[in-house]
Scaffold this active site. Structure first.
Site, PDB file in Angstrom:
ATOM      1  N   GLY A  71       0.827  -1.192   0.000  1.00 51.32           N
ATOM      2  CA  GLY A  71       0.000   0.000   0.000  1.00 51.32           C
ATOM      3  C   GLY A  71       0.867   1.250   0.000  1.00 51.32           C
ATOM      4  O   GLY A  71       2.077   1.194   0.163  1.00 51.32           O
ATOM      5  N   GLY A  72       0.229   2.403  -0.190  1.00 54.92           N
ATOM      6  CA  GLY A  72       0.939   3.672  -0.112  1.00 54.92           C
ATOM      7  C   GLY A  72       1.503   4.134  -1.441  1.00 54.92           C
ATOM      8  O   GLY A  72       1.347   3.490  -2.479  1.00 54.92           O
ATOM      9  N   THR A  75       8.300   5.891  -1.877  1.00 59.44           N
ATOM     10  CA  THR A  75       9.252   6.217  -0.814  1.00 59.44           C
ATOM     11  C   THR A  75      10.648   5.823  -1.272  1.00 59.44           C
ATOM     12  O   THR A  75      10.841   5.249  -2.341  1.00 59.44           O
ATOM     13  CB  THR A  75       8.889   5.550   0.523  1.00 59.44           C
ATOM     14  N   SER A 137       8.596   5.766   7.504  1.00 57.92           N
ATOM     15  CA  SER A 137       7.543   5.532   6.511  1.00 57.92           C
ATOM     16  C   SER A 137       7.033   4.107   6.627  1.00 57.92           C
ATOM     17  O   SER A 137       7.779   3.204   7.018  1.00 57.92           O
ATOM     18  CB  SER A 137       8.086   5.774   5.099  1.00 57.92           C
ATOM     19  N   GLY A 150       6.550  -3.337   5.381  1.00 53.01           N
ATOM     20  CA  GLY A 150       6.720  -2.932   6.774  1.00 53.01           C
ATOM     21  C   GLY A 150       7.049  -1.467   6.961  1.00 53.01           C
ATOM     22  O   GLY A 150       6.418  -0.601   6.360  1.00 53.01           O
ATOM     23  N   VAL A 151       8.087  -1.176   7.774  1.00 49.37           N
ATOM     24  CA  VAL A 151       8.383   0.189   8.188  1.00 49.37           C
ATOM     25  C   VAL A 151       9.864   0.483   7.963  1.00 49.37           C
ATOM     26  O   VAL A 151      10.714  -0.403   8.090  1.00 49.37           O
ATOM     27  CB  VAL A 151       8.000   0.403   9.678  1.00 49.37           C
ATOM     28  N   CYS A 168       5.742   9.618   0.049  1.00 54.51           N
ATOM     29  CA  CYS A 168       4.430   9.052   0.398  1.00 54.51           C
ATOM     30  C   CYS A 168       3.280   9.833  -0.220  1.00 54.51           C
ATOM     31  O   CYS A 168       2.158   9.814   0.276  1.00 54.51           O
ATOM     32  CB  CYS A 168       4.272   8.945   1.916  1.00 54.51           C
TER      33      CYS A 168
END
EC number: 2.3.1.181
Length: 216
Positions: A71-72, A75, A137, A150-151, A168
């Site tokens: 998703g998103g 980045t 992010s 993930g992050v 983003c």
């Protein structure tokens, strides 16, 4: 009591093989497959989310762009940034997507608190922020009842590539990193381990360090 989450520390790796390995693990999971956290630093890359809009890629230049299935929006990943991938059977653990997003955000916030930094999540824009600047992010994919992606937390990464995109999907989004907020930042490895422990704690799970690393 839920089984421990395995922690695999992959070091520095190109993005594409790690993404493929995450998908392979997700597609071959069964009820006996352990939940895993993967810690990695990536070679420089822009990754575009499933619904990513090309206008948010301003000047990618010599940095490759990968269309992913998370998703998103777009980045950047690169050296000096901790990337934590939770490869979890969310169906088995009855973990909702919003619960996992909150756990990831809260884990980052807890790591920053350890460094004396006040940070927050935002309801309108996933991730973690220090003031108005974004330091971490977040983007996930749930498939076959399991999570991946993930992050990404900026430790001492070069932030200039973020100027080549709308991070983003937000034009002019200010980015920051841990190295600019403390006198002596811990290493990427130290931050990664703290982040993994913090996420396991958020999920109410034990963390089990693996000597034999995930096959990537």
């Amino acid at each position: 009591m839920a089984a421990p989450i395995e922690l695999h520390r992959l070091g520095r790796r190109p993005y594409l093989p790690v993404w493929q390995a995450m998908r392979d693990l997700t597609d071959t999971r069964d009820e006996t497959t352990a939940d895993q956290l993967w810690l990695v630093e990536h070679d420089p890359v822009f990754t575009q989310g499933q619904a990513g809009k090309p206008e948010h890629l301003l000047m990618p230049g010599d940095i490759p762009v990968v269309q992913t299935d998370r998703g998103g929006q777009v980045t950047y990943h690169g050296p000096g940034q901790v990337v934590l991938y939770p490869l979890l059977d969310v169906r088995r653990s009855r973990l909702g997507v919003r619960d996992l997003v909150s756990a990831l955000e809260n884990a980052v916030i807890a790591v920053l608190v350890e460094q004396g930094i006040e940070a927050r999540a935002r309801a309108d824009a996933p991730g973690v922020y220090v003031g108005e600047a974004k330091i971490a992010s977040l983007g996930l994919r749930i498939r076959r009842g399991a999570s991946y992606h993930g992050v990404a937390l900026n430790v001492d990464a070069d932030l200039s590539p973020f100027a080549r995109i709308n991070p983003c999907g937000y034009a002019g989004m200010a980015m920051t990193r841990l190295a600019d907020l403390v006198a002596k930042p811990p290493s990427v490895e130290q931050v990664g381990l703290s982040l993994a422990r913090s996420l396991a704690s958020e999920l109410g799970r034990e963390l089990q360090l693996q000597e034999a690393q995930a096959a990537v």
